[in-house]
Design an enzyme around this catalytic site. Structure first.
Site, PDB file in Angstrom:
ATOM      1  N   SER A 208      84.629  23.135 -13.047  1.00 25.53           N
ATOM      2  CA  SER A 208      85.389  23.075 -11.798  1.00 25.53           C
ATOM      3  C   SER A 208      86.507  24.117 -11.820  1.00 25.53           C
ATOM      4  CB  SER A 208      85.982  21.679 -11.588  1.00 25.53           C
ATOM      5  OG  SER A 208      87.014  21.413 -12.514  1.00 25.53           O
TER       6      SER A 208
ATOM      7  N   GLY B  63      86.752  18.305 -14.802  1.00 21.51           N
ATOM      8  CA  GLY B  63      86.873  17.988 -16.224  1.00 21.51           C
ATOM      9  C   GLY B  63      85.610  17.410 -16.834  1.00 21.51           C
TER      10      GLY B  63
ATOM     11  N   ASP C 193      81.845  31.215 -17.569  1.00 20.14           N
ATOM     12  CA  ASP C 193      81.956  30.344 -16.394  1.00 20.14           C
ATOM     13  C   ASP C 193      82.184  31.130 -15.107  1.00 20.14           C
ATOM     14  OD1 ASP C 193      81.758  28.442 -18.326  1.00 20.14           O
ATOM     15  OD2 ASP C 193      83.803  27.679 -18.125  1.00 20.14           O
TER      16      ASP C 193
HETATM   17  P1  ADP Z   1      86.101  21.780 -16.054  1.00 27.71           P
HETATM   18  O1  ADP Z   1      86.216  23.240 -15.772  1.00 27.71           O
HETATM   19  O2  ADP Z   1      85.092  21.462 -17.097  1.00 27.71           O
HETATM   20  O3  ADP Z   1      85.908  20.946 -14.840  1.00 27.71           O
HETATM   21  P2  ADP Z   1      88.810  22.215 -16.913  1.00 27.71           P
HETATM   22  O4  ADP Z   1      89.755  21.391 -17.699  1.00 27.71           O
HETATM   23  O5  ADP Z   1      88.475  23.568 -17.393  1.00 27.71           O
HETATM   24  O6  ADP Z   1      87.500  21.328 -16.688  1.00 27.71           O
HETATM   25  O7  ADP Z   1      89.387  22.400 -15.440  1.00 27.71           O
HETATM   26  C1  ADP Z   1      89.780  21.272 -14.693  1.00 27.71           C
HETATM   27  C2  ADP Z   1      91.119  21.553 -14.012  1.00 27.71           C
HETATM   28  O8  ADP Z   1      90.921  22.507 -12.942  1.00 27.71           O
HETATM   29  C3  ADP Z   1      91.689  20.328 -13.335  1.00 27.71           C
HETATM   30  O9  ADP Z   1      92.454  19.566 -14.245  1.00 27.71           O
HETATM   31  C4  ADP Z   1      92.555  20.943 -12.256  1.00 27.71           C
HETATM   32  O10 ADP Z   1      93.781  21.392 -12.791  1.00 27.71           O
HETATM   33  C5  ADP Z   1      91.753  22.172 -11.855  1.00 27.71           C
HETATM   34  N1  ADP Z   1      90.865  21.886 -10.699  1.00 27.71           N
HETATM   35  C6  ADP Z   1      89.531  22.034 -10.653  1.00 27.71           C
HETATM   36  N2  ADP Z   1      89.045  21.723  -9.416  1.00 27.71           N
HETATM   37  C7  ADP Z   1      90.099  21.384  -8.655  1.00 27.71           C
HETATM   38  C8  ADP Z   1      90.272  20.974  -7.292  1.00 27.71           C
HETATM   39  N3  ADP Z   1      89.243  20.839  -6.465  1.00 27.71           N
HETATM   40  N4  ADP Z   1      91.535  20.701  -6.858  1.00 27.71           N
HETATM   41  C9  ADP Z   1      92.590  20.831  -7.687  1.00 27.71           C
HETATM   42  N5  ADP Z   1      92.486  21.216  -8.969  1.00 27.71           N
HETATM   43  C10 ADP Z   1      91.277  21.498  -9.482  1.00 27.71           C
HETATM   44 MG    MG Z   2      86.801  24.781 -17.115  1.00 27.84          MG
END
Ligand code: ADP
Ligand code: MG
Length: 388
Positions: A132, A127, A177
């Site tokens: 991620s 986030g 992305d």
């Molecule tokens: P960003 O992509 O900028 O990090 P997003 O809101 O698009 O933020 O994505 C984040 C979401 O992706 C988290 O809230 C979770 O649901 C999921 N996520 C990302 N990495 C992981 C992980 N390692 N384990 C579990 N969920 C993950």
């Molecule tokens: Mg994202």
């Protein structure tokens, strides 16, 4: 980063056996080209040294079992089970949707994916605007692609991952992305035309030029984000419609002022000005990088930030502080990156200035009552691959 051995152990603890393989997919930082992707425009991301690892093994039934080291419950893996034939968009919520969405999207694309066990481990800040979500989707997508011997191109796989996020999770993001996570190359930024999906690897030879990049994670995510994203997207579509083009990318930057004068609403006009001017900033940065004028990229990044602050209105006090303070303490330039309202900024600076800039930003955050920023020096890394 979590080593393949540690990820493999995590899989073993969750599922009681070793995985068949481990796949890694990086997060990304976008150097320039923000909010251009849903206007069919150009972007210039690079892959981060932060990545998500998916350990995967096939099952001989129709169950998908998923666990994440970042989603432990009481220190223990919480395994989520789903039946393959029960996968439907918007029927699950939370992080597992990103994983189940990829399985669903591959099956929607006609691929014969069976039951699997998937364990996730990641050092991509979640986030923080460093994607991620795409790292998660792409690590799983590549794993399933390899294990099931599929014949999709990396760009087709990026589309599958995007579809998982857009339709299964329900987040309307562009294609940048996932493309970055799968197609970036070490030492390069990825110049991507989001309309044609053509890419060009642009050398990012910073170190020989005495330069480097910092990513500054503000650690904050202001609530406005989601609705603002949808509003901006709608404003851009409205502007394109008023100007009689398919997307704002069709307006040549040199004709920008004449076109903008045709947009009645002042807010919509400013949104369009950001997108059209950002298009020319991407081309300018690509030109500077390709002709070795690396330090000159800095002011273009900063100009992009002011445009995001003033015209697109997606910045916040923390991000503005990073840009102001970094530049005032010697950086070549800086800008917010990702969706805005918090998340991260990217700073281009001389190697010799890293300490001064880092200290100045940390001090300004403390003085202004913000949380402690996470500041990391980064290099451009490779996109997703099998690591074990
Ligand atoms: P960003 O992509 O900028 O990090 P997003 O809101 O698009 O933020 O994505 C984040 C979401 O992706 C988290 O809230 C979770 O649901 C999921 N996520 C990302 N990495 C992981 C992980 N390692 N384990 C579990 N969920 C993950
Ligand atoms: Mg994202």
């Amino acid at each position: 980063m979590s080593t393949p051995e540690a990820s493999g152990e995590g899989f073993h603890r969750a599922f009681g056996r070793p995985p068949e393989g481990i796949w890694s997919a990086p997060g990304r930082v976008n150097l320039i080209g923000e909010f251009t992707d849903y206007n069919d425009g150009f972007v210039l991301p690079l892959a981060l040294p932060f990545a998500t690892q998916a350990c995967v093994a096939r099952r001989d039934d129709n169950l998908v079992r998923v666990a994440s080291a970042q989603r432990l419950e009481g220190g223990r893996f919480s395994v989520v089970d789903a039946a393959l034939d029960q996968l439907r968009p918007a029927t699950t919520s939370g992080w597992v949707s990103y994983v189940l969405g990829v399985v669903w999207a591959l099956r929607e694309a006609g691929e014969n994916i069976g039951g699997v066990e998937i364990h996730i481990d990641s050092d991509v800040p979640i986030g923080a605007g460093l994607s991620s979500s795409a790292a998660l989707e792409c690590s799983v997508a590549l794993a399933l692609h390899d294990l099931y011997g599929l014949k999709l191109s990396l760009q087709e796989l990026a589309r599958v991952a995007q579809r998982a996020e857009n339709e299964y999770v329900g987040v309307p993001t562009g294609i940048m992305d996932q493309t970055a996570s799968l197609r970036c190359r070490a030492g390069h930024a990825l110049f991507l035309d989001t309309r044609t999906l053509e890419v060009r690897q642009v050398p990012l030879d910073l170190e020989p030029a005495g330069l480097t990049l910092l990513v500054v994670n503000t650690g904050v995510k202001h609530a406005l984000g989601d609705s603002a994203y949808a509003n901006r997207r709608r404003d851009c579509q409205r502007a394109a419609k008023e100007l009689g083009v398919a997307a704002l990318r069709d307006i040549a930057p040199e004709k920008m002022d004449a076109f903008l004068a045709q947009i009645a609403d002042v807010v919509v006009r400013r949104r369009a000005r950001h997108v059209i001017s950002e298009q020319s900033r991407v081309l300018e940065v690509v030109g500077l990088l390709e002709s070795g004028r690396l330090a000159e990229v800095g002011p273009v990044l900063s100009a992009g930030h002011w445009s995001l602050r003033d015209d697109f209105e997606v910045s916040c006090a923390e991000l503005d502080t990073i840009v102001e303070v970094a530049v005032a303490s010697g950086a070549c330039g800086a800008r917010m990156t990702g969706g805005g309202f918090g998340g991260s900024a990217v700073v281009l600076l001389e190697l010799a200035a890293v300490q001064a800039v880092t200290m100045a930003v940390a001090k300004a955050f403390a003085t202004r009552g913000f949380g402690t920023p996470e500041i990391t020096e980064i290099v451009a890394c490779d996109g997703a691959s099998r690591v074990a």
